[in-house]
Design a protein around this motif. Structure first.
Motif, PDB file in Angstrom:
ATOM      1  N   ARG A  12       0.848  -1.190   0.000  1.00  0.00           N
ATOM      2  CA  ARG A  12       0.000   0.000   0.000  1.00  0.00           C
ATOM      3  C   ARG A  12       0.888   1.246   0.000  1.00  0.00           C
ATOM      4  O   ARG A  12       2.093   1.182   0.213  1.00  0.00           O
ATOM      5  CB  ARG A  12      -0.949  -0.004   1.190  1.00  0.00           C
ATOM      6  CG  ARG A  12      -2.006  -1.117   1.087  1.00  0.00           C
ATOM      7  CD  ARG A  12      -3.230  -0.793   1.886  1.00  0.00           C
ATOM      8  NE  ARG A  12      -3.967   0.334   1.307  1.00  0.00           N
ATOM      9  CZ  ARG A  12      -4.893   1.025   1.978  1.00  0.00           C
ATOM     10  NH1 ARG A  12      -5.170   0.724   3.233  1.00  0.00           N
ATOM     11  NH2 ARG A  12      -5.525   2.026   1.396  1.00  0.00           N
ATOM     12  N   ASN A  13       0.254   2.404  -0.201  1.00  0.00           N
ATOM     13  CA  ASN A  13       0.998   3.646  -0.421  1.00  0.00           C
ATOM     14  C   ASN A  13       1.243   4.458   0.843  1.00  0.00           C
ATOM     15  O   ASN A  13       1.622   5.627   0.744  1.00  0.00           O
ATOM     16  CB  ASN A  13       0.252   4.519  -1.437  1.00  0.00           C
ATOM     17  CG  ASN A  13       0.225   3.904  -2.814  1.00  0.00           C
ATOM     18  OD1 ASN A  13       1.091   3.116  -3.170  1.00  0.00           O
ATOM     19  ND2 ASN A  13      -0.776   4.255  -3.598  1.00  0.00           N
ATOM     20  N   ASP A  17       0.278   1.608   6.915  1.00  0.00           N
ATOM     21  CA  ASP A  17      -0.224   0.352   6.352  1.00  0.00           C
ATOM     22  C   ASP A  17       0.917  -0.616   6.063  1.00  0.00           C
ATOM     23  O   ASP A  17       0.769  -1.833   6.262  1.00  0.00           O
ATOM     24  CB  ASP A  17      -0.990   0.642   5.059  1.00  0.00           C
ATOM     25  CG  ASP A  17      -2.305   1.328   5.307  1.00  0.00           C
ATOM     26  OD1 ASP A  17      -3.330   0.640   5.389  1.00  0.00           O
ATOM     27  OD2 ASP A  17      -2.312   2.565   5.441  1.00  0.00           O
ATOM     28  N   THR A  18       2.026  -0.089   5.578  1.00  0.00           N
ATOM     29  CA  THR A  18       3.160  -0.962   5.273  1.00  0.00           C
ATOM     30  C   THR A  18       3.710  -1.600   6.543  1.00  0.00           C
ATOM     31  O   THR A  18       4.029  -2.793   6.562  1.00  0.00           O
ATOM     32  CB  THR A  18       4.251  -0.165   4.530  1.00  0.00           C
ATOM     33  OG1 THR A  18       3.706   0.337   3.303  1.00  0.00           O
ATOM     34  CG2 THR A  18       5.454  -1.039   4.216  1.00  0.00           C
ATOM     35  N   SER A  21       1.506  -4.378   7.637  1.00  0.00           N
ATOM     36  CA  SER A  21       1.542  -5.559   6.766  1.00  0.00           C
ATOM     37  C   SER A  21       2.747  -6.455   7.032  1.00  0.00           C
ATOM     38  O   SER A  21       2.816  -7.568   6.491  1.00  0.00           O
ATOM     39  CB  SER A  21       1.534  -5.125   5.298  1.00  0.00           C
ATOM     40  OG  SER A  21       2.770  -4.530   4.927  1.00  0.00           O
ATOM     41  N   GLY A  39       6.445  -0.933  -4.362  1.00  0.00           N
ATOM     42  CA  GLY A  39       5.811   0.127  -3.583  1.00  0.00           C
ATOM     43  C   GLY A  39       6.513   1.459  -3.765  1.00  0.00           C
ATOM     44  O   GLY A  39       7.314   1.648  -4.682  1.00  0.00           O
ATOM     45  N   PHE A  91      -1.965  -5.955  -1.684  1.00  0.00           N
ATOM     46  CA  PHE A  91      -2.478  -5.394  -0.433  1.00  0.00           C
ATOM     47  C   PHE A  91      -3.424  -4.211  -0.677  1.00  0.00           C
ATOM     48  O   PHE A  91      -4.367  -4.029   0.078  1.00  0.00           O
ATOM     49  CB  PHE A  91      -1.321  -4.990   0.487  1.00  0.00           C
ATOM     50  CG  PHE A  91      -0.731  -6.155   1.230  1.00  0.00           C
ATOM     51  CD1 PHE A  91      -1.261  -6.584   2.431  1.00  0.00           C
ATOM     52  CD2 PHE A  91       0.364  -6.841   0.717  1.00  0.00           C
ATOM     53  CE1 PHE A  91      -0.736  -7.669   3.109  1.00  0.00           C
ATOM     54  CE2 PHE A  91       0.905  -7.925   1.378  1.00  0.00           C
ATOM     55  CZ  PHE A  91       0.356  -8.347   2.587  1.00  0.00           C
ATOM     56  N   PRO A  92      -3.199  -3.390  -1.706  1.00  0.00           N
ATOM     57  CA  PRO A  92      -4.151  -2.298  -1.959  1.00  0.00           C
ATOM     58  C   PRO A  92      -5.516  -2.839  -2.378  1.00  0.00           C
ATOM     59  O   PRO A  92      -5.632  -3.906  -2.982  1.00  0.00           O
ATOM     60  CB  PRO A  92      -3.503  -1.511  -3.112  1.00  0.00           C
ATOM     61  CG  PRO A  92      -2.067  -1.895  -3.096  1.00  0.00           C
ATOM     62  CD  PRO A  92      -2.044  -3.310  -2.618  1.00  0.00           C
ATOM     63  N   TYR A  93      -6.546  -2.056  -2.061  1.00  0.00           N
ATOM     64  CA  TYR A  93      -7.915  -2.423  -2.423  1.00  0.00           C
ATOM     65  C   TYR A  93      -8.302  -1.867  -3.797  1.00  0.00           C
ATOM     66  O   TYR A  93      -9.357  -2.197  -4.319  1.00  0.00           O
ATOM     67  CB  TYR A  93      -8.898  -1.867  -1.381  1.00  0.00           C
ATOM     68  CG  TYR A  93      -8.487  -2.083   0.048  1.00  0.00           C
ATOM     69  CD1 TYR A  93      -8.361  -3.365   0.567  1.00  0.00           C
ATOM     70  CD2 TYR A  93      -8.213  -1.003   0.882  1.00  0.00           C
ATOM     71  CE1 TYR A  93      -7.990  -3.573   1.885  1.00  0.00           C
ATOM     72  CE2 TYR A  93      -7.834  -1.196   2.208  1.00  0.00           C
ATOM     73  CZ  TYR A  93      -7.725  -2.484   2.697  1.00  0.00           C
ATOM     74  OH  TYR A  93      -7.344  -2.682   4.001  1.00  0.00           O
ATOM     75  N   THR A 132      -6.659  -3.310  11.036  1.00  0.00           N
ATOM     76  CA  THR A 132      -6.015  -3.364   9.733  1.00  0.00           C
ATOM     77  C   THR A 132      -4.915  -4.429   9.682  1.00  0.00           C
ATOM     78  O   THR A 132      -4.752  -5.121   8.673  1.00  0.00           O
ATOM     79  CB  THR A 132      -5.444  -1.982   9.369  1.00  0.00           C
ATOM     80  OG1 THR A 132      -6.509  -1.025   9.409  1.00  0.00           O
ATOM     81  CG2 THR A 132      -4.840  -1.979   7.978  1.00  0.00           C
ATOM     82  N   TYR A 136      -4.736  -7.588   6.942  1.00  0.00           N
ATOM     83  CA  TYR A 136      -3.617  -7.978   6.094  1.00  0.00           C
ATOM     84  C   TYR A 136      -3.151  -9.401   6.415  1.00  0.00           C
ATOM     85  O   TYR A 136      -2.789 -10.171   5.520  1.00  0.00           O
ATOM     86  CB  TYR A 136      -2.458  -7.002   6.252  1.00  0.00           C
ATOM     87  CG  TYR A 136      -2.783  -5.580   5.835  1.00  0.00           C
ATOM     88  CD1 TYR A 136      -3.766  -5.314   4.887  1.00  0.00           C
ATOM     89  CD2 TYR A 136      -2.120  -4.501   6.395  1.00  0.00           C
ATOM     90  CE1 TYR A 136      -4.065  -4.019   4.510  1.00  0.00           C
ATOM     91  CE2 TYR A 136      -2.405  -3.200   6.018  1.00  0.00           C
ATOM     92  CZ  TYR A 136      -3.387  -2.965   5.080  1.00  0.00           C
ATOM     93  OH  TYR A 136      -3.683  -1.677   4.711  1.00  0.00           O
TER      94      TYR A 136
END
Length: 317
Positions: A12-13, A17-18, A21, A39, A91-93, A132, A136
């Motif tokens: 993800r960006n 989030d990273t 994960s 990424g 991982f991104p939606y 979150t 993941y």
């Protein structure tokens, strides 16, 4: 011993989030995959001590597809079964993440939804009511076909070289490891139109300074002027690489942070963290780990300066 197979993983960006994960990434690695992460450029510094390959994702569509096609070509040459199996995990939606993979000829899996399931080799369920990190983790479990509980702590790796770099940054300031407060007062952007910045942060730092506490701030490039104006009493370290920032967080006596990426970094490396929380959903987004203290009076009420100062005094000698 299971032979490591290359697996493209789209990160993800966002920094937070990273970090969240990382347990899922380790689980994939433990099940015989060699991670080839795609990424943002900062992911290299953030994950440097983990030892994973990070391919910096281009911004434009054509270069993105070209990058993924080249990765596919390279991994197909070393792994004859690469094209016969699911070889990418998203991982991104976003719809665009699935489209990129499909246009590059990859066989991707990821969360179903956002109208993208037809682009995936397999759409995996996205369950409601999860933190979150759990989301993941469950994505990785579903990809692998296993059931397991996520770890209590992330245990994000910090190298000795990164700790040495952090100590070298602190030494000219006359700051000893374990005896300073590291503040993360910025929270770029808003979540669901809710402000994530503790309004009392400047007053809090003035109180610490008056009490003789050493306060360190590590602003991002867009935060330097704000740090100068709002926190003149803090010892400022500009232009710090993310790997060294991880080490600074780990060496702090206590970290006090808004809902922001560095808060997740602090929790990830096991720092003692006071996570100042306001109106955003803490059950989904709070930093993860046994060293985190969530500072919050209620669903939409901030902690007071007195409450946070008391926690700092309890944490530091």
């Amino acid at each position: 011993m299971i032979e490591a197979r290359p697996l493209i993983v789209r990160l993800r960006n966002f920094v937070g989030d990273t970090v969240l994960s990382i347990p899922a990434l380790r689980l994939l690695e433990q099940h015989g995959y060699r991670l080839e992460l795609v990424g943002k450029g900062w992911a290299r510094g953030l994950l440097e001590a983990e030892g994973w390959a990070v391919h910096v994702r281009p911004n434009e569509l054509r270069p993105r597809i070209a990058q993924l096609r080249e990765l596919r070509r390279s991994f197909r040459a070393e792994d004859p079964g690469f094209d016969a199996r699911s070889n990418t995990l998203l991982f991104p939606y976003a719809f665009s993440a699935a489209l990129d993979s499909r246009l590059a000829g990859l066989k991707a899996e990821g969360h179903a939804g956002d109208g993208r399931t037809w682009l995936l080799r397999r759409g995996l369920p996205r369950r409601e009511g999860r933190h979150t990190l759990q989301e993941y983790w469950e994505l990785a479990c579903d990809f692998l076909g296993v059931q397991a509980e996520p770890p209590t702590d992330i245990h994000m790796q910090v190298s000795e070289a990164q700790r040495d770099a952090a100590r070298a940054l602190l030494a000219p300031l006359g700051v000893e490891p374990g005896r300073f407060v590291l503040i993360c007062p910025f929270a770029n952007g808003r979540v669901e139109f809710l402000d994530r910045s503790w309004p009392a942060f400047p007053d809090f730092v003035r109180r610490l300074h008056a009490a003789g506490r050493r306060v360190v701030i590590v602003p991002g490039p867009a935060e330097v002027e704000g740090a100068k104006q709002l926190y003149p009493d803090a010892l400022r370290l500009d232009g710090v690489a993310l790997g060294a920032y991880n080490a600074l967080l780990q060496l702090a006596g206590v970290v006090v942070a808004n809902d922001t990426g560095p808060a997740h970094m602090a929790a990830g490396v096991g720092a003692r963290l006071l996570s100042i929380w306001g109106p955003v959903d803490a059950a989904r987004w709070a930093p993860w780990g046994s060293t985190v203290t969530l500072m919050r009076r209620g669903p939409s009420e901030w902690s007071s300066v007195d409450e946070v100062v008391l926690k700092v005094d309890q944490a530091l000698p």
